[in-house]
Design a protein around this motif. Structure first.
Motif, PDB file in Angstrom:
ATOM      1  N   ALA A   1     -64.821  48.392 -24.989  1.00  0.00           N
ATOM      2  CA  ALA A   1     -63.658  49.134 -24.485  1.00  0.00           C
ATOM      3  C   ALA A   1     -62.695  49.368 -25.642  1.00  0.00           C
ATOM      4  O   ALA A   1     -62.730  48.651 -26.653  1.00  0.00           O
ATOM      5  CB  ALA A   1     -62.957  48.352 -23.375  1.00  0.00           C
ATOM      6  N   VAL A   2     -61.833  50.368 -25.475  1.00  0.00           N
ATOM      7  CA  VAL A   2     -60.762  50.641 -26.443  1.00  0.00           C
ATOM      8  C   VAL A   2     -59.456  50.531 -25.672  1.00  0.00           C
ATOM      9  O   VAL A   2     -59.098  51.429 -24.907  1.00  0.00           O
ATOM     10  CB  VAL A   2     -60.896  52.042 -27.073  1.00  0.00           C
ATOM     11  CG1 VAL A   2     -59.761  52.298 -28.051  1.00  0.00           C
ATOM     12  CG2 VAL A   2     -62.247  52.201 -27.751  1.00  0.00           C
TER      13      VAL A   2
ATOM     14  N   TYR B   1     -60.319  55.812 -17.595  1.00  0.00           N
ATOM     15  CA  TYR B   1     -58.995  55.476 -18.130  1.00  0.00           C
ATOM     16  C   TYR B   1     -58.460  54.253 -17.384  1.00  0.00           C
ATOM     17  O   TYR B   1     -58.480  54.210 -16.154  1.00  0.00           O
ATOM     18  CB  TYR B   1     -58.027  56.655 -17.949  1.00  0.00           C
ATOM     19  CG  TYR B   1     -56.622  56.332 -18.397  1.00  0.00           C
ATOM     20  CD1 TYR B   1     -56.302  56.274 -19.755  1.00  0.00           C
ATOM     21  CD2 TYR B   1     -55.621  56.047 -17.473  1.00  0.00           C
ATOM     22  CE1 TYR B   1     -55.010  55.965 -20.169  1.00  0.00           C
ATOM     23  CE2 TYR B   1     -54.335  55.734 -17.882  1.00  0.00           C
ATOM     24  CZ  TYR B   1     -54.045  55.700 -19.229  1.00  0.00           C
ATOM     25  OH  TYR B   1     -52.767  55.378 -19.646  1.00  0.00           O
ATOM     26  N   ILE B   2     -58.011  53.254 -18.137  1.00  0.00           N
ATOM     27  CA  ILE B   2     -57.414  52.068 -17.509  1.00  0.00           C
ATOM     28  C   ILE B   2     -55.990  51.883 -18.026  1.00  0.00           C
ATOM     29  O   ILE B   2     -55.688  52.191 -19.180  1.00  0.00           O
ATOM     30  CB  ILE B   2     -58.259  50.788 -17.722  1.00  0.00           C
ATOM     31  CG1 ILE B   2     -58.396  50.439 -19.207  1.00  0.00           C
ATOM     32  CG2 ILE B   2     -59.619  50.923 -17.083  1.00  0.00           C
ATOM     33  CD1 ILE B   2     -59.086  49.099 -19.443  1.00  0.00           C
TER      34      ILE B   2
ATOM     35  N   THR C   1     -46.275  50.881 -18.749  1.00  0.00           N
ATOM     36  CA  THR C   1     -46.963  49.606 -18.584  1.00  0.00           C
ATOM     37  C   THR C   1     -47.307  49.052 -19.965  1.00  0.00           C
ATOM     38  O   THR C   1     -47.113  49.721 -20.972  1.00  0.00           O
ATOM     39  CB  THR C   1     -48.245  49.787 -17.751  1.00  0.00           C
ATOM     40  OG1 THR C   1     -48.987  50.872 -18.300  1.00  0.00           O
ATOM     41  CG2 THR C   1     -47.923  50.055 -16.291  1.00  0.00           C
ATOM     42  N   ASP C   2     -47.841  47.834 -20.004  1.00  0.00           N
ATOM     43  CA  ASP C   2     -48.089  47.166 -21.282  1.00  0.00           C
ATOM     44  C   ASP C   2     -49.294  47.699 -22.048  1.00  0.00           C
ATOM     45  O   ASP C   2     -49.264  47.795 -23.271  1.00  0.00           O
ATOM     46  CB  ASP C   2     -48.287  45.663 -21.053  1.00  0.00           C
ATOM     47  CG  ASP C   2     -47.010  44.964 -20.646  1.00  0.00           C
ATOM     48  OD1 ASP C   2     -45.927  45.437 -21.032  1.00  0.00           O
ATOM     49  OD2 ASP C   2     -47.085  43.940 -19.951  1.00  0.00           O
ATOM     50  N   TYR C   3     -50.381  47.993 -21.335  1.00  0.00           N
ATOM     51  CA  TYR C   3     -51.643  48.329 -21.996  1.00  0.00           C
ATOM     52  C   TYR C   3     -52.292  49.555 -21.375  1.00  0.00           C
ATOM     53  O   TYR C   3     -52.158  49.793 -20.180  1.00  0.00           O
ATOM     54  CB  TYR C   3     -52.637  47.157 -21.868  1.00  0.00           C
ATOM     55  CG  TYR C   3     -52.208  45.911 -22.600  1.00  0.00           C
ATOM     56  CD1 TYR C   3     -52.586  45.678 -23.921  1.00  0.00           C
ATOM     57  CD2 TYR C   3     -51.418  44.961 -21.965  1.00  0.00           C
ATOM     58  CE1 TYR C   3     -52.182  44.537 -24.591  1.00  0.00           C
ATOM     59  CE2 TYR C   3     -51.014  43.811 -22.624  1.00  0.00           C
ATOM     60  CZ  TYR C   3     -51.400  43.604 -23.935  1.00  0.00           C
ATOM     61  OH  TYR C   3     -50.993  42.469 -24.590  1.00  0.00           O
ATOM     62  N   ASN C   4     -53.025  50.297 -22.212  1.00  0.00           N
ATOM     63  CA  ASN C   4     -53.851  51.382 -21.694  1.00  0.00           C
ATOM     64  C   ASN C   4     -55.019  51.630 -22.632  1.00  0.00           C
ATOM     65  O   ASN C   4     -55.015  51.186 -23.772  1.00  0.00           O
ATOM     66  CB  ASN C   4     -53.040  52.663 -21.464  1.00  0.00           C
ATOM     67  CG  ASN C   4     -52.584  53.312 -22.755  1.00  0.00           C
ATOM     68  OD1 ASN C   4     -52.536  52.699 -23.809  1.00  0.00           O
ATOM     69  ND2 ASN C   4     -52.230  54.576 -22.672  1.00  0.00           N
ATOM     70  N   GLY C   5     -56.030  52.305 -22.102  1.00  0.00           N
ATOM     71  CA  GLY C   5     -57.198  52.593 -22.917  1.00  0.00           C
ATOM     72  C   GLY C   5     -58.331  53.159 -22.090  1.00  0.00           C
ATOM     73  O   GLY C   5     -58.123  53.662 -20.987  1.00  0.00           O
TER      74      GLY C   5
ATOM     75  N   THR D   1     -58.380  39.415 -26.585  1.00  0.00           N
ATOM     76  CA  THR D   1     -59.435  39.939 -25.721  1.00  0.00           C
ATOM     77  C   THR D   1     -59.732  41.389 -26.060  1.00  0.00           C
ATOM     78  O   THR D   1     -60.896  41.784 -26.190  1.00  0.00           O
ATOM     79  CB  THR D   1     -59.020  39.803 -24.240  1.00  0.00           C
ATOM     80  OG1 THR D   1     -58.868  38.415 -23.927  1.00  0.00           O
ATOM     81  CG2 THR D   1     -60.042  40.431 -23.313  1.00  0.00           C
ATOM     82  N   ASN D   2     -58.682  42.204 -26.221  1.00  0.00           N
ATOM     83  CA  ASN D   2     -58.872  43.622 -26.513  1.00  0.00           C
ATOM     84  C   ASN D   2     -59.531  43.826 -27.875  1.00  0.00           C
ATOM     85  O   ASN D   2     -60.342  44.743 -28.044  1.00  0.00           O
ATOM     86  CB  ASN D   2     -57.537  44.364 -26.424  1.00  0.00           C
ATOM     87  CG  ASN D   2     -57.047  44.444 -24.993  1.00  0.00           C
ATOM     88  OD1 ASN D   2     -57.822  44.389 -24.046  1.00  0.00           O
ATOM     89  ND2 ASN D   2     -55.742  44.552 -24.822  1.00  0.00           N
TER      90      ASN D   2
END
Length: 198
Positions: free
Chosen positions: A52-53, A97-98, A87-91, A42-43
């Motif tokens: 998104a990045v 910022y997520i 956490t597992d993911y960020n971007g 998905t990413n």
């Protein structure tokens, strides 16, 4: 390979039991993919289309002992977690910022909170305080259902557990306090469509 936490304690994955191997989900819709596989696809889909990045964070390991059984191969025999992972993911998505954790469970009626760690709750709390978006993606693998739960809702259930009440979130509570993601092919888990609603 031996992996140890920064406090020197040996890391023993709770999900891995010596007597039973965890089976991958080989249903037609997923064909054996894990939640991580689906999120990575998905990413990549989001990145290629400029939506998104978002990347998976590497696990902070300090390698201590390496053996070389042959010239072209190295085998890690001992490593330590340098610090607890967050956490597992960020971007970044849409200028925001997520940061999120992704968890899956085979349980059909609830999500056990033991799958989340206190330092992850603390990290997500800090992200929200800085006006970032923090959330949890939950996959009920046996039901093939996916949910996005905002940190604020997760925190409520976490605090409830700390107060001595339920140590899990029921499926009904998740249905009432989270957003369901319909899985597809392109992308497999379109969580951005949920973030637009948040």
């Amino acid at each position: 390979m031996t992996i140890n936490y920064p406090n020197g304690k040996k890391f023993i994955p709770s999900a891995i039991q010596p007597s039973s191997k965890k089976k991958k989900d080989f249903s037609f819709s997923n064909r054996g993919k894990t939640l991580e596989d689906e999120l990575n696809e998905t990413n990549e889909y989001y990145l290629q289309r400029g939506l998104a990045v978002v990347h998976k964070k590497p696990v902070p390991l300090q390698i201590v002992k390496v053996e070389y059984p042959s010239r072209s191969a190295a085998v890690i025999r001992e490593a330590y977690f340098r610090s607890p992972s967050t956490t597992d993911y960020n971007g970044v998505w849409n200028g925001k910022y997520i940061d999120f954790e992704a968890k899956e469970t085979e349980n059909k009626t609830s999500f056990p909170l033991k799958n989340i760690h206190e330092h992850q709750i603390h990290h997500m709390s800090q992200v929200v305080k800085q006006n970032g978006m923090a959330f949890l993606i939950i996959r009920f693998s046996s039901l093939q259902r996916y949910f996005v739960m905002r940190f604020e809702s997760l925190e409520f259930f976490w605090d409830r557990m700390l107060a001595g009440e339920r140590k899990s979130i029921t499926l009904q509570e998740i249905e009432e306090n989270a957003f369901e993601i319909k899985s597809g092919a392109f992308p497999p888990i379109d969580y951005l469509s949920i973030l637009q609603q948040l």
